[in-house]
Design a protein around this motif. Structure first.
Motif, PDB file in Angstrom:
ATOM      1  N   HIS A  78       0.828  -1.206   0.000  1.00  0.00           N
ATOM      2  CA  HIS A  78       0.000   0.000   0.000  1.00  0.00           C
ATOM      3  C   HIS A  78       0.864   1.259   0.000  1.00  0.00           C
ATOM      4  O   HIS A  78       0.534   2.248  -0.669  1.00  0.00           O
ATOM      5  CB  HIS A  78      -0.918  -0.006   1.218  1.00  0.00           C
ATOM      6  N   ARG A  79       1.959   1.205   0.734  1.00  0.00           N
ATOM      7  CA  ARG A  79       2.870   2.350   0.782  1.00  0.00           C
ATOM      8  C   ARG A  79       3.484   2.607  -0.596  1.00  0.00           C
ATOM      9  O   ARG A  79       3.602   3.763  -1.027  1.00  0.00           O
ATOM     10  CB  ARG A  79       3.975   2.065   1.805  1.00  0.00           C
ATOM     11  N   ILE A  80       3.852   1.544  -1.296  1.00  0.00           N
ATOM     12  CA  ILE A  80       4.403   1.704  -2.644  1.00  0.00           C
ATOM     13  C   ILE A  80       3.363   2.305  -3.575  1.00  0.00           C
ATOM     14  O   ILE A  80       3.662   3.205  -4.380  1.00  0.00           O
ATOM     15  CB  ILE A  80       4.902   0.350  -3.184  1.00  0.00           C
TER      16      ILE A  80
ATOM     17  N   ILE B 161       2.471   1.569 -12.899  1.00  0.00           N
ATOM     18  CA  ILE B 161       2.288   0.153 -12.591  1.00  0.00           C
ATOM     19  C   ILE B 161       3.035  -0.198 -11.311  1.00  0.00           C
ATOM     20  O   ILE B 161       4.176   0.229 -11.116  1.00  0.00           O
ATOM     21  CB  ILE B 161       2.845  -0.744 -13.721  1.00  0.00           C
ATOM     22  N   VAL B 162       2.391  -1.000 -10.453  1.00  0.00           N
ATOM     23  CA  VAL B 162       3.097  -1.655  -9.347  1.00  0.00           C
ATOM     24  C   VAL B 162       2.924  -3.158  -9.540  1.00  0.00           C
ATOM     25  O   VAL B 162       1.802  -3.647  -9.711  1.00  0.00           O
ATOM     26  CB  VAL B 162       2.579  -1.220  -7.967  1.00  0.00           C
TER      27      VAL B 162
ATOM     28  N   HIS C  58      -7.166   0.254  -4.056  1.00  0.00           N
ATOM     29  CA  HIS C  58      -6.346   1.384  -3.622  1.00  0.00           C
ATOM     30  C   HIS C  58      -5.625   2.000  -4.820  1.00  0.00           C
ATOM     31  O   HIS C  58      -5.607   3.223  -4.993  1.00  0.00           O
ATOM     32  CB  HIS C  58      -5.332   0.908  -2.574  1.00  0.00           C
ATOM     33  N   ALA C  59      -5.035   1.143  -5.667  1.00  0.00           N
ATOM     34  CA  ALA C  59      -4.310   1.643  -6.827  1.00  0.00           C
ATOM     35  C   ALA C  59      -5.223   2.450  -7.746  1.00  0.00           C
ATOM     36  O   ALA C  59      -4.823   3.490  -8.288  1.00  0.00           O
ATOM     37  CB  ALA C  59      -3.683   0.474  -7.587  1.00  0.00           C
ATOM     38  N   ALA C  60      -6.448   1.987  -7.932  1.00  0.00           N
ATOM     39  CA  ALA C  60      -7.386   2.703  -8.796  1.00  0.00           C
ATOM     40  C   ALA C  60      -7.666   4.104  -8.264  1.00  0.00           C
ATOM     41  O   ALA C  60      -7.843   5.052  -9.042  1.00  0.00           O
ATOM     42  CB  ALA C  60      -8.680   1.904  -8.926  1.00  0.00           C
ATOM     43  N   GLU C  61      -7.684   4.248  -6.958  1.00  0.00           N
ATOM     44  CA  GLU C  61      -7.939   5.558  -6.347  1.00  0.00           C
ATOM     45  C   GLU C  61      -6.850   6.567  -6.675  1.00  0.00           C
ATOM     46  O   GLU C  61      -7.119   7.777  -6.692  1.00  0.00           O
ATOM     47  CB  GLU C  61      -8.068   5.404  -4.831  1.00  0.00           C
ATOM     48  N   VAL C  62      -5.629   6.086  -6.905  1.00  0.00           N
ATOM     49  CA  VAL C  62      -4.521   7.011  -7.183  1.00  0.00           C
ATOM     50  C   VAL C  62      -4.072   6.945  -8.642  1.00  0.00           C
ATOM     51  O   VAL C  62      -3.034   7.499  -9.011  1.00  0.00           O
ATOM     52  CB  VAL C  62      -3.324   6.745  -6.239  1.00  0.00           C
ATOM     53  N   GLY C  63      -4.841   6.247  -9.481  1.00  0.00           N
ATOM     54  CA  GLY C  63      -4.559   6.213 -10.908  1.00  0.00           C
ATOM     55  C   GLY C  63      -3.439   5.289 -11.322  1.00  0.00           C
ATOM     56  O   GLY C  63      -2.738   5.563 -12.309  1.00  0.00           O
TER      57      GLY C  63
END
Length: 310
Positions: free
Chosen positions: A105-107, A118-119, A166-171
């Motif tokens: 989540h931090r990444i 991308i992560v 979570h990733a979708a929330e920050v694009g």
């Protein structure tokens, strides 16, 4: 922005530097000058992009001051970060899964600060002692996830879905790295897993080199790519020689540049583009001058893209 062969993000991987400075200091605690020295070697090979895998430097564990230092080094060298990869930090690890989830989540929170889109996550776990001693770690048996009817798989799907939301929330998108004997260790298992997660920003990293190098029977290579390329959003890319002795079943494999191995990347990259792939490539290689081979692979990928996008 429309990608061209010249602007497509093709990144160097930092695995060859390891996670410890020359004096034995963990890189996460090393002076920024050490990071700069290693990244300068990437720049010297004309890379514009780098993937700061946590097997090199865990940006999810840097404090705010040190993360700012890291960003300053990237800016000084003119390097861009299209992706951040995690390595051997499964979010369902029996001991550290919850901690690895928190780091993930931090990444994700920091990815936009690096302009990363991308992560990358996977379910591979720490190398076993026999793997560490082997010439090539894949010659020894490693960690195995349980079967797909295991309750642990349900937890794995839920945690990746949590990261994906979570990733979708920050694009940002999430990619799942294929690796033997894990929940995404075959094309069929990988496709089922990403479908069960069921989020449009969660796709696959078809790192089929991880499977081709194994000294065991494998599925037909083009068939494997046909299954996973429609779901691909990111690509760790590497190649291997592979020879099979039909009378004994003995298998030989060895890492080689992309153009020389048994995987025909000219065909598979073109096929991926037909499916709409627009994600970053990260060049990997094991043994010899890994970074130098990565530069050779970058140039090969650009040539393939020039031809395919014409």
């Amino acid at each position: 922005m429309m990608l061209t062969a010249e602007t497509w993000p093709i990144a160097a991987n930092m695995l060859s530097f390891g996670s410890v400075a020359p004096d034995g200091t963990p890189l996460i605690d090393a002076p920024a000058a050490v990071w700069r020295s290693q990244l300068q070697q990437v720049v010297d090979l004309d890379f514009e992009f780098v993937d700061p895998t946590d097997a090199w430097l865990s940006i999810g564990e840097l404090d705010d001051v040190r993360f700012k230092e890291f960003r300053s080094v990237l800016d000084e060298l003119g390097l861009r970060v299209p992706s951040v990869s995690t390595t051997r930090r499964s979010v369902v690890d029996a001991t550290d899964g919850e901690r690895f989830l928190a780091i993930g989540h931090r990444i994700i929170d920091r990815a936009p600060e690096l302009n990363a889109t991308i992560v990358n996550f996977g379910f591979m776990q720490a190398l076993r002692p026999a793997q560490r001693k082997a010439l090539w770690f894949w010659l020894e048996d490693g960690y195995h996830d349980p079967d797909d009817d295991s309750p642990l798989r349900t937890v794995a799907v839920e945690r990746i879905r949590e990261l994906g939301r979570h990733a979708a929330e920050v694009g940002v998108e999430i990619s799942l790295e294929m690796y033997e004997d894990t929940f995404i260790g075959t094309p069929d298992r990988a496709v089922r897993f990403v479908q069960d997660v069921g989020l449009p920003n969660v796709g696959l990293n078809p790192d089929l080199g991880n499977l081709v190098r194994l000294h065991r029977p494998i599925e037909d290579i083009p068939t494997m790519f046909d299954k996973v390329l429609p779901h691909t959003n990111f690509w760790h890319i590497k190649n291997y020689l592979r020879d099979e002795e039909p009378t004994t079943g003995q298998v030989f494999t060895a890492p080689v540049p992309l153009v020389m191995g048994v995987i025909n990347y000219r065909a598979h990259i073109r096929r991926a583009l037909e499916f709409g792939f627009r994600g970053p490539f990260v060049c990997e290689h094991y043994g010899s001058d890994s970074l130098g081979v990565a530069a050779i692979n970058r140039d090969y990928i650009r040539q393939v893209l020039r031809s395919a996008l014409r």
